[in-house]
Design a protein around this motif. Structure first.
Motif, PDB file in Angstrom:
ATOM      1  N   ILE A  50      19.981 -29.355 -26.121  1.00  0.00           N
ATOM      2  CA  ILE A  50      20.222 -29.517 -27.556  1.00  0.00           C
ATOM      3  C   ILE A  50      19.179 -30.435 -28.173  1.00  0.00           C
ATOM      4  CG2 ILE A  50      22.725 -29.175 -27.315  1.00  0.00           C
ATOM      5  CD1 ILE A  50      23.003 -32.225 -27.780  1.00  0.00           C
ATOM      6  N   LEU A  51      18.989 -30.256 -29.470  1.00  0.00           N
ATOM      7  CA  LEU A  51      18.173 -31.153 -30.285  1.00  0.00           C
ATOM      8  C   LEU A  51      19.145 -31.918 -31.176  1.00  0.00           C
ATOM      9  CD1 LEU A  51      15.311 -28.669 -31.295  1.00  0.00           C
ATOM     10  CD2 LEU A  51      15.275 -30.402 -29.485  1.00  0.00           C
ATOM     11  N   TYR A  52      19.242 -33.217 -30.942  1.00  0.00           N
ATOM     12  CA  TYR A  52      20.347 -34.015 -31.482  1.00  0.00           C
ATOM     13  C   TYR A  52      19.927 -34.845 -32.682  1.00  0.00           C
ATOM     14  CZ  TYR A  52      24.117 -37.521 -31.475  1.00  0.00           C
ATOM     15  OH  TYR A  52      25.153 -38.357 -31.813  1.00  0.00           O
ATOM     16  N   VAL A  53      20.740 -34.781 -33.737  1.00  0.00           N
ATOM     17  CA  VAL A  53      20.555 -35.576 -34.952  1.00  0.00           C
ATOM     18  C   VAL A  53      21.662 -36.625 -35.011  1.00  0.00           C
ATOM     19  CG1 VAL A  53      20.488 -35.533 -37.473  1.00  0.00           C
ATOM     20  CG2 VAL A  53      19.515 -33.623 -36.149  1.00  0.00           C
ATOM     21  N   ASP A  54      21.284 -37.890 -35.041  1.00  0.00           N
ATOM     22  CA  ASP A  54      22.255 -38.981 -35.037  1.00  0.00           C
ATOM     23  C   ASP A  54      22.280 -39.679 -36.391  1.00  0.00           C
ATOM     24  OD1 ASP A  54      24.157 -40.679 -34.096  1.00  0.00           O
ATOM     25  OD2 ASP A  54      22.841 -41.828 -32.779  1.00  0.00           O
ATOM     26  N   LEU A  55      23.353 -40.415 -36.637  1.00  0.00           N
ATOM     27  CA  LEU A  55      23.486 -41.167 -37.886  1.00  0.00           C
ATOM     28  C   LEU A  55      22.356 -42.173 -38.058  1.00  0.00           C
ATOM     29  CD1 LEU A  55      27.321 -41.924 -37.827  1.00  0.00           C
ATOM     30  CD2 LEU A  55      26.164 -40.542 -39.543  1.00  0.00           C
ATOM     31  N   ALA A  56      22.015 -42.867 -36.976  1.00  0.00           N
ATOM     32  CA  ALA A  56      21.021 -43.934 -37.066  1.00  0.00           C
ATOM     33  C   ALA A  56      19.643 -43.421 -37.451  1.00  0.00           C
ATOM     34  CB  ALA A  56      20.942 -44.678 -35.736  1.00  0.00           C
ATOM     35  N   GLY A  98      19.933 -24.973 -44.436  1.00  0.00           N
ATOM     36  CA  GLY A  98      20.664 -24.977 -45.708  1.00  0.00           C
ATOM     37  C   GLY A  98      21.915 -25.827 -45.701  1.00  0.00           C
ATOM     38  N   ASP A  99      22.331 -26.322 -44.521  1.00  0.00           N
ATOM     39  CA  ASP A  99      23.487 -27.215 -44.460  1.00  0.00           C
ATOM     40  C   ASP A  99      23.145 -28.570 -45.078  1.00  0.00           C
ATOM     41  OD1 ASP A  99      24.865 -25.266 -43.089  1.00  0.00           O
ATOM     42  OD2 ASP A  99      24.792 -26.257 -41.142  1.00  0.00           O
ATOM     43  N   THR A 100      24.136 -29.209 -45.653  1.00  0.00           N
ATOM     44  CA  THR A 100      24.022 -30.604 -46.071  1.00  0.00           C
ATOM     45  C   THR A 100      24.870 -31.450 -45.138  1.00  0.00           C
ATOM     46  OG1 THR A 100      23.592 -30.169 -48.415  1.00  0.00           O
ATOM     47  CG2 THR A 100      24.614 -32.270 -47.890  1.00  0.00           C
ATOM     48  N   ILE A 101      24.290 -32.516 -44.581  1.00  0.00           N
ATOM     49  CA  ILE A 101      25.046 -33.408 -43.712  1.00  0.00           C
ATOM     50  C   ILE A 101      25.197 -34.765 -44.392  1.00  0.00           C
ATOM     51  CG2 ILE A 101      24.458 -32.252 -41.557  1.00  0.00           C
ATOM     52  CD1 ILE A 101      22.269 -34.309 -41.091  1.00  0.00           C
ATOM     53  N   VAL A 102      26.402 -35.313 -44.303  1.00  0.00           N
ATOM     54  CA  VAL A 102      26.716 -36.601 -44.931  1.00  0.00           C
ATOM     55  C   VAL A 102      27.443 -37.461 -43.908  1.00  0.00           C
ATOM     56  CG1 VAL A 102      27.926 -37.779 -46.801  1.00  0.00           C
ATOM     57  CG2 VAL A 102      26.920 -35.515 -47.196  1.00  0.00           C
ATOM     58  N   GLY A 103      26.932 -38.649 -43.652  1.00  0.00           N
ATOM     59  CA  GLY A 103      27.561 -39.554 -42.698  1.00  0.00           C
ATOM     60  C   GLY A 103      28.903 -40.049 -43.194  1.00  0.00           C
ATOM     61  N   THR A 104      29.912 -39.988 -42.334  1.00  0.00           N
ATOM     62  CA  THR A 104      31.250 -40.446 -42.697  1.00  0.00           C
ATOM     63  C   THR A 104      31.539 -41.848 -42.160  1.00  0.00           C
ATOM     64  OG1 THR A 104      32.179 -39.363 -40.735  1.00  0.00           O
ATOM     65  CG2 THR A 104      32.157 -38.095 -42.793  1.00  0.00           C
ATOM     66  N   VAL A 105      30.666 -42.358 -41.307  1.00  0.00           N
ATOM     67  CA  VAL A 105      30.785 -43.715 -40.777  1.00  0.00           C
ATOM     68  C   VAL A 105      29.824 -44.614 -41.552  1.00  0.00           C
ATOM     69  CG1 VAL A 105      30.581 -45.185 -38.748  1.00  0.00           C
ATOM     70  CG2 VAL A 105      31.358 -42.811 -38.501  1.00  0.00           C
ATOM     71  N   ARG A 106      30.361 -45.681 -42.130  1.00  0.00           N
ATOM     72  CA  ARG A 106      29.564 -46.544 -43.009  1.00  0.00           C
ATOM     73  C   ARG A 106      28.791 -45.694 -44.022  1.00  0.00           C
ATOM     74  NH1 ARG A 106      28.723 -49.073 -37.867  1.00  0.00           N
ATOM     75  NH2 ARG A 106      29.818 -51.070 -37.730  1.00  0.00           N
TER      76      ARG A 106
END
Length: 340
Positions: free
Chosen positions: A167-173, A202-210
């Motif tokens: 996998i190619l991983y996208v993290d909050l940090a 085309g997805d939008t990602i929004v962090g839910t932690v802090r």
């Protein structure tokens, strides 16, 4: 400067300041400095003696040092130019969204008999009256709604039965204010337990932690996997990508999530809170018109981000090789187009 900052002033007759800067940020140099800093005491620190004793690997000729710094600086200048262009593109898209969907400037202009500034066929799509709703006043014929009407929440996830080998991983940090700064490669067996959300272009990602940290972005490629710390919003229709991104990541939306977040030292919101972002929705024709106006802005923004990542990768590849002499200045100039 305070006492915890060392000031290094090179002799310009022996060492080009720009070259020294790139030498110090080179990964090999950083690793050596960190190993020295951690070699004694209870706190990592470099002493004055360590810095004075540190050997700088550099070509003897200052003009060659300057040429190396110029090549690397040219790449950094291009990256910075892309960043400034993207600030303008993003501001334009957000200003249009606020004007159309929040302040209803076009409707108010028609109410007051003013020119909307749009071509006739676009201007005719907007009503000339505001009506009361649970959101307050909205254009006549529009719906007081949420993003749930135009987006799906966390539509795909990996598990032990369907996960890929790698996998190619996208993290909050590594995701800040619209930019995904780093994508990490893992085998599924070694991936973080939070690596579950499947991402599509085309997805939008929004962090839910802090959420106040601004960990959000518009995804411009497939094959990525995000942390479960993100809410993933997938537009129901491709032409609603721009509305979903603008609404979910606006200043007001992020501030709302930050206000809702609870949990003390680990404040967070449920992903559903992102989907519940309020938005006044017009008919399909107005949505399509907004997409036609703003999609070129976001497409250019994402293209600039991809180019910046390519330039950064080239800079990071050239940096240690130029400093060590593995690559000569003439060869690097051909690769980058930089000329002293």
């Amino acid at each position: 400067m305070n006492q915890h900052v060392a000031i290094i002033r090179p002799d310009p007759a022996k060492l080009d300041p720009g070259f020294l800067r790139y030498f110090l940020v080179c990964p090999e140099t950083q690793a050596r400095l960190l190993s020295w800093a951690g070699s004694g005491g209870t706190r990592n620190a470099l002493t004055k003696g360590m810095i004075q004793a540190f050997n700088v690997l550099a070509p003897g000729a200052v003009p060659e040092q300057h040429a190396i710094a110029h090549i690397l600086g040219t790449l950094d200048d291009k990256i910075e130019l892309n960043r400034r262009m993207n600030e303008t593109l993003e501001a334009m898209a957000r200003a249009l969204f606020r004007s159309w969907f929040v302040d209803f400037d076009l409707v108010r202009a028609k109410m007051e008999g003013r020119d909307t500034g749009l071509r006739r066929h676009l201007s005719d799509l907007f009503p000339d009256r505001l009506v009361d709703s649970e959101m307050g006043e909205i254009p006549e014929g529009w719906c007081a709604s949420t993003l749930a009407d135009v987006a799906l929440l966390n539509p795909e996830s990996w598990n032990h039965r369907n996960a890929p080998d790698r996998i190619l991983y996208v993290d909050l940090a590594n995701t800040k204010w619209g930019y995904i700064d780093d994508i990490q490669k893992y085998t599924w067996a070694n991936a973080p337990s939070r690596a579950r959300r499947v991402l599509r272009r085309g997805d939008t990602i929004v962090g839910t932690v802090r959420p106040a940290n601004g960990s959000f972005a518009l995804v411009d490629r497939g094959g990525l996997t995000a942390s479960t710390g993100f809410a993933v919003l997938r537009p129901v229709n491709a032409t609603e990508r721009e509305i979903v991104w603008c609404a979910a990541t606006s200043h007001d939306a992020i501030q709302r999530l930050a206000h809702l977040a609870d949990g003390g030292a680990y404040p967070a919101v449920r992903p559903r809170a992102v989907l519940d972002t309020a938005v006044a929705l017009p008919d399909a024709q107005v949505r399509l018109a907004f997409s036609s106006v703003t999609a070129p802005l976001l497409n250019r923004l994402k293209a600039n981000q991809r180019e910046a990542r390519t330039l950064a990768a080239l800079r990071d590849t050239l940096l240690p090789k130029l400093i060590s002499g593995e690559i000569r200045v003439d060869d690097a100039q051909k690769l980058t187009g930089a000329r002293a």
